[in-house]
Write a protein that holds these residues in place. Structure first.
Motif, PDB file in Angstrom:
ATOM      1  N   GLY A 153      -0.634   5.596   5.119  1.00  0.00           N
ATOM      2  CA  GLY A 153       0.515   4.693   4.900  1.00  0.00           C
ATOM      3  C   GLY A 153       0.654   4.318   3.544  1.00  0.00           C
ATOM      4  O   GLY A 153       1.879   4.395   2.751  1.00  0.00           O
ATOM      5  N   LEU A 154      -0.390   4.291   2.688  1.00  0.00           N
ATOM      6  CA  LEU A 154      -0.402   3.917   1.316  1.00  0.00           C
ATOM      7  C   LEU A 154       0.188   5.092   0.528  1.00  0.00           C
ATOM      8  O   LEU A 154       1.152   4.854  -0.229  1.00  0.00           O
ATOM      9  CB  LEU A 154      -1.647   3.697   0.863  1.00  0.00           C
ATOM     10  CG  LEU A 154      -1.740   3.300  -0.688  1.00  0.00           C
ATOM     11  CD1 LEU A 154      -0.905   2.177  -1.105  1.00  0.00           C
ATOM     12  CD2 LEU A 154      -3.172   3.354  -1.349  1.00  0.00           C
ATOM     13  N   MET A 155      -0.107   6.254   0.931  1.00  0.00           N
ATOM     14  CA  MET A 155       0.205   7.368   0.160  1.00  0.00           C
ATOM     15  C   MET A 155       1.546   7.631   0.532  1.00  0.00           C
ATOM     16  O   MET A 155       2.504   8.009  -0.349  1.00  0.00           O
ATOM     17  CB  MET A 155      -0.572   8.634   0.598  1.00  0.00           C
ATOM     18  CG  MET A 155      -0.269   9.910  -0.022  1.00  0.00           C
ATOM     19  SD  MET A 155      -0.337  10.079  -1.864  1.00  0.00           S
ATOM     20  CE  MET A 155      -1.932  10.473  -2.044  1.00  0.00           C
ATOM     21  N   LEU A 201       3.377  -6.033   6.799  1.00  0.00           N
ATOM     22  CA  LEU A 201       2.911  -5.746   5.432  1.00  0.00           C
ATOM     23  C   LEU A 201       3.511  -6.904   4.722  1.00  0.00           C
ATOM     24  O   LEU A 201       4.616  -6.789   4.179  1.00  0.00           O
ATOM     25  CB  LEU A 201       3.767  -4.662   5.224  1.00  0.00           C
ATOM     26  CG  LEU A 201       2.962  -3.304   5.439  1.00  0.00           C
ATOM     27  CD1 LEU A 201       3.673  -1.955   5.071  1.00  0.00           C
ATOM     28  CD2 LEU A 201       1.359  -3.138   4.958  1.00  0.00           C
ATOM     29  N   PRO A 202       2.830  -8.014   4.197  1.00  0.00           N
ATOM     30  CA  PRO A 202       3.572  -9.151   3.423  1.00  0.00           C
ATOM     31  C   PRO A 202       3.977  -8.477   2.081  1.00  0.00           C
ATOM     32  O   PRO A 202       4.833  -9.171   1.570  1.00  0.00           O
ATOM     33  CB  PRO A 202       2.110 -10.162   3.409  1.00  0.00           C
ATOM     34  CG  PRO A 202       1.224  -9.652   4.403  1.00  0.00           C
ATOM     35  CD  PRO A 202       1.331  -8.216   4.731  1.00  0.00           C
ATOM     36  N   LEU A 203       3.445  -7.464   1.658  1.00  0.00           N
ATOM     37  CA  LEU A 203       3.924  -7.085   0.245  1.00  0.00           C
ATOM     38  C   LEU A 203       5.483  -6.907   0.517  1.00  0.00           C
ATOM     39  O   LEU A 203       6.198  -6.848  -0.465  1.00  0.00           O
ATOM     40  CB  LEU A 203       3.133  -5.709  -0.088  1.00  0.00           C
ATOM     41  CG  LEU A 203       3.791  -4.952  -1.277  1.00  0.00           C
ATOM     42  CD1 LEU A 203       3.638  -6.002  -2.732  1.00  0.00           C
ATOM     43  CD2 LEU A 203       2.801  -3.749  -1.341  1.00  0.00           C
ATOM     44  N   PHE A 204       5.807  -6.255   1.638  1.00  0.00           N
ATOM     45  CA  PHE A 204       7.380  -5.877   1.698  1.00  0.00           C
ATOM     46  C   PHE A 204       8.100  -6.953   1.645  1.00  0.00           C
ATOM     47  O   PHE A 204       9.429  -7.161   1.553  1.00  0.00           O
ATOM     48  CB  PHE A 204       7.374  -5.362   2.799  1.00  0.00           C
ATOM     49  CG  PHE A 204       6.933  -3.748   2.894  1.00  0.00           C
ATOM     50  CD1 PHE A 204       6.301  -3.188   1.798  1.00  0.00           C
ATOM     51  CD2 PHE A 204       7.686  -2.885   3.913  1.00  0.00           C
ATOM     52  CE1 PHE A 204       6.173  -1.858   1.926  1.00  0.00           C
ATOM     53  CE2 PHE A 204       7.309  -1.550   3.827  1.00  0.00           C
ATOM     54  CZ  PHE A 204       6.498  -0.969   2.755  1.00  0.00           C
ATOM     55  N   TYR A 205       7.793  -8.230   2.121  1.00  0.00           N
ATOM     56  CA  TYR A 205       8.422  -9.555   1.919  1.00  0.00           C
ATOM     57  C   TYR A 205       8.865  -9.772   0.225  1.00  0.00           C
ATOM     58  O   TYR A 205       9.938 -10.091   0.083  1.00  0.00           O
ATOM     59  CB  TYR A 205       7.772 -10.954   2.536  1.00  0.00           C
ATOM     60  CG  TYR A 205       7.821 -10.922   3.983  1.00  0.00           C
ATOM     61  CD1 TYR A 205       8.757 -11.018   4.652  1.00  0.00           C
ATOM     62  CD2 TYR A 205       6.515 -10.764   4.806  1.00  0.00           C
ATOM     63  CE1 TYR A 205       9.002 -10.872   6.071  1.00  0.00           C
ATOM     64  CE2 TYR A 205       6.546 -10.843   6.131  1.00  0.00           C
ATOM     65  CZ  TYR A 205       7.609 -10.925   6.834  1.00  0.00           C
ATOM     66  OH  TYR A 205       7.514 -11.068   8.045  1.00  0.00           O
ATOM     67  N   LEU A 234       9.588  -1.489  -7.626  1.00  0.00           N
ATOM     68  CA  LEU A 234       9.124  -0.739  -6.662  1.00  0.00           C
ATOM     69  C   LEU A 234       7.651  -0.116  -7.362  1.00  0.00           C
ATOM     70  O   LEU A 234       6.752   0.306  -6.509  1.00  0.00           O
ATOM     71  CB  LEU A 234       9.877   0.599  -6.441  1.00  0.00           C
ATOM     72  CG  LEU A 234      11.179  -0.016  -5.546  1.00  0.00           C
ATOM     73  CD1 LEU A 234      12.192   1.271  -5.316  1.00  0.00           C
ATOM     74  CD2 LEU A 234      10.617  -0.247  -3.855  1.00  0.00           C
ATOM     75  N   TYR A 235       7.832   0.133  -8.607  1.00  0.00           N
ATOM     76  CA  TYR A 235       6.428   0.473  -9.424  1.00  0.00           C
ATOM     77  C   TYR A 235       5.316  -0.511  -9.268  1.00  0.00           C
ATOM     78  O   TYR A 235       4.315  -0.233  -8.964  1.00  0.00           O
ATOM     79  CB  TYR A 235       6.807   0.791 -10.666  1.00  0.00           C
ATOM     80  CG  TYR A 235       7.465   1.910 -11.195  1.00  0.00           C
ATOM     81  CD1 TYR A 235       7.832   2.851 -10.288  1.00  0.00           C
ATOM     82  CD2 TYR A 235       8.156   2.092 -12.355  1.00  0.00           C
ATOM     83  CE1 TYR A 235       8.548   3.935 -10.668  1.00  0.00           C
ATOM     84  CE2 TYR A 235       8.789   3.229 -12.734  1.00  0.00           C
ATOM     85  CZ  TYR A 235       9.101   4.368 -11.907  1.00  0.00           C
ATOM     86  OH  TYR A 235       9.874   5.231 -12.294  1.00  0.00           O
ATOM     87  N   ALA A 236       5.772  -1.624  -9.314  1.00  0.00           N
ATOM     88  CA  ALA A 236       4.721  -3.091  -9.235  1.00  0.00           C
ATOM     89  C   ALA A 236       4.494  -3.080  -7.683  1.00  0.00           C
ATOM     90  O   ALA A 236       3.109  -3.182  -7.488  1.00  0.00           O
ATOM     91  CB  ALA A 236       5.605  -4.385  -9.555  1.00  0.00           C
ATOM     92  N   LEU A 264       1.562  -0.461  -7.347  1.00  0.00           N
ATOM     93  CA  LEU A 264       0.402  -0.909  -8.144  1.00  0.00           C
ATOM     94  C   LEU A 264      -0.181  -1.861  -7.174  1.00  0.00           C
ATOM     95  O   LEU A 264      -1.687  -1.841  -6.932  1.00  0.00           O
ATOM     96  CB  LEU A 264       0.518  -1.504  -9.337  1.00  0.00           C
ATOM     97  CG  LEU A 264      -0.569  -2.078 -10.322  1.00  0.00           C
ATOM     98  CD1 LEU A 264      -1.509  -0.905 -10.545  1.00  0.00           C
ATOM     99  CD2 LEU A 264      -0.020  -2.974 -11.398  1.00  0.00           C
ATOM    100  N   MET A 265       0.447  -2.819  -6.531  1.00  0.00           N
ATOM    101  CA  MET A 265      -0.008  -3.955  -5.446  1.00  0.00           C
ATOM    102  C   MET A 265      -0.698  -3.083  -4.286  1.00  0.00           C
ATOM    103  O   MET A 265      -1.711  -3.662  -4.007  1.00  0.00           O
ATOM    104  CB  MET A 265       1.084  -4.956  -5.488  1.00  0.00           C
ATOM    105  CG  MET A 265       1.300  -5.788  -6.681  1.00  0.00           C
ATOM    106  SD  MET A 265       2.164  -7.335  -6.520  1.00  0.00           S
ATOM    107  CE  MET A 265       3.548  -6.805  -5.450  1.00  0.00           C
ATOM    108  N   GLY A 266       0.008  -2.168  -3.932  1.00  0.00           N
ATOM    109  CA  GLY A 266      -0.701  -1.502  -2.703  1.00  0.00           C
ATOM    110  C   GLY A 266      -1.912  -0.834  -3.042  1.00  0.00           C
ATOM    111  O   GLY A 266      -2.976  -0.870  -2.270  1.00  0.00           O
ATOM    112  N   ILE A 267      -1.957  -0.040  -4.253  1.00  0.00           N
ATOM    113  CA  ILE A 267      -3.257   0.446  -4.553  1.00  0.00           C
ATOM    114  C   ILE A 267      -4.239  -0.551  -4.739  1.00  0.00           C
ATOM    115  O   ILE A 267      -5.432  -0.380  -4.305  1.00  0.00           O
ATOM    116  CB  ILE A 267      -3.011   1.113  -6.062  1.00  0.00           C
ATOM    117  CG1 ILE A 267      -2.185   2.604  -5.825  1.00  0.00           C
ATOM    118  CG2 ILE A 267      -4.478   1.605  -6.715  1.00  0.00           C
ATOM    119  CD1 ILE A 267      -1.733   3.278  -6.931  1.00  0.00           C
TER     120      ILE A 267
END
Length: 195
Positions: A12-14, A130-134, A172-174, A177-180
């Motif tokens: 999912g990350l990829m 996915l809290p990142l999506f919030y 979206l770039y950030a 980076l946070m997902g990685i």
């Protein structure tokens, strides 16, 4: 070189990161077009360099980090995903029809697109846990609103594009980076390796 991850499906990350890098780059390239020289070129070159570095880091992370254990999150097969996408399509094209066709204000079209895309991340954050999506959805929604407010205050189409479009591309770039970073953090804590 062969390894334990060679035959597995893309994570999912990829998949999510490739989508984010693609759309982020499109946001930056399209919405920097009305900026004066040299800023248009500077922003585009910086964006392409960031996207390239993130892409390399993404592939390295995909190879290095063990896959997470199976969970009950169904991803693109989840009915909630398709509801979010359907709502996004209706809001996107309905709003663009009103903005471009009725109000004749194409200068703010990007702000509307960014709001709709931002809002669509919120149900996905809930459905996919996915809290990142919030965070991504909230920031993009704020950038879209800021684009509308800037236009109302007399800003040019280029400024609206810079705030809403270019800002969203870098958001979206950030997120990539946070997902990685999160993938590496999970790899260091194998007892919490569940999505």
């Amino acid at each position: 070189m062969t390894g334990q991850n060679d035959n597995r499906r893309l994570s999912g990350l990829m998949i999510g990161s490739l989508v984010a890098l693609s759309f982020g780059t499109v946001f930056v390239m399209v919405n920097s077009a009305d900026l004066p020289a040299p800023w248009r070129l500077v922003i585009r070159v910086v964006a392409l360099l960031i996207a390239a570095v993130l892409l390399v880091r993404l592939f390295r992370t995909e190879r290095a980090v063990a896959p997470t254990r199976e969970s009950d999150i169904r991803g693109f097969a989840d009915r909630r995903y398709w509801y979010a996408v359907l709502g996004e399509i209706i809001a996107l094209f309905g709003g663009l029809y009103v903005i471009n066709g009725v109000l004749k204000k194409p200068e703010v079209a990007v702000a509307w697109v960014v709001i709709v895309v931002g809002v669509h991340f919120l149900p996905l954050a809930w459905a996919w846990r996915l809290p990142l999506f919030y965070w991504v959805g909230g920031v993009m929604t704020v950038l879209g609103v800021a684009g509308f407010l800037a236009y109302a205050a007399g800003a040019s189409a280029g400024t609206v594009g810079l705030i809403a479009g270019v800002g969203s591309g870098f958001t979206l770039y950030a997120a990539v980076l946070m997902g990685i970073r999160d993938a590496h953090a999970r790899a260091r804590r194998p007892d919490r390796n569940v999505v």
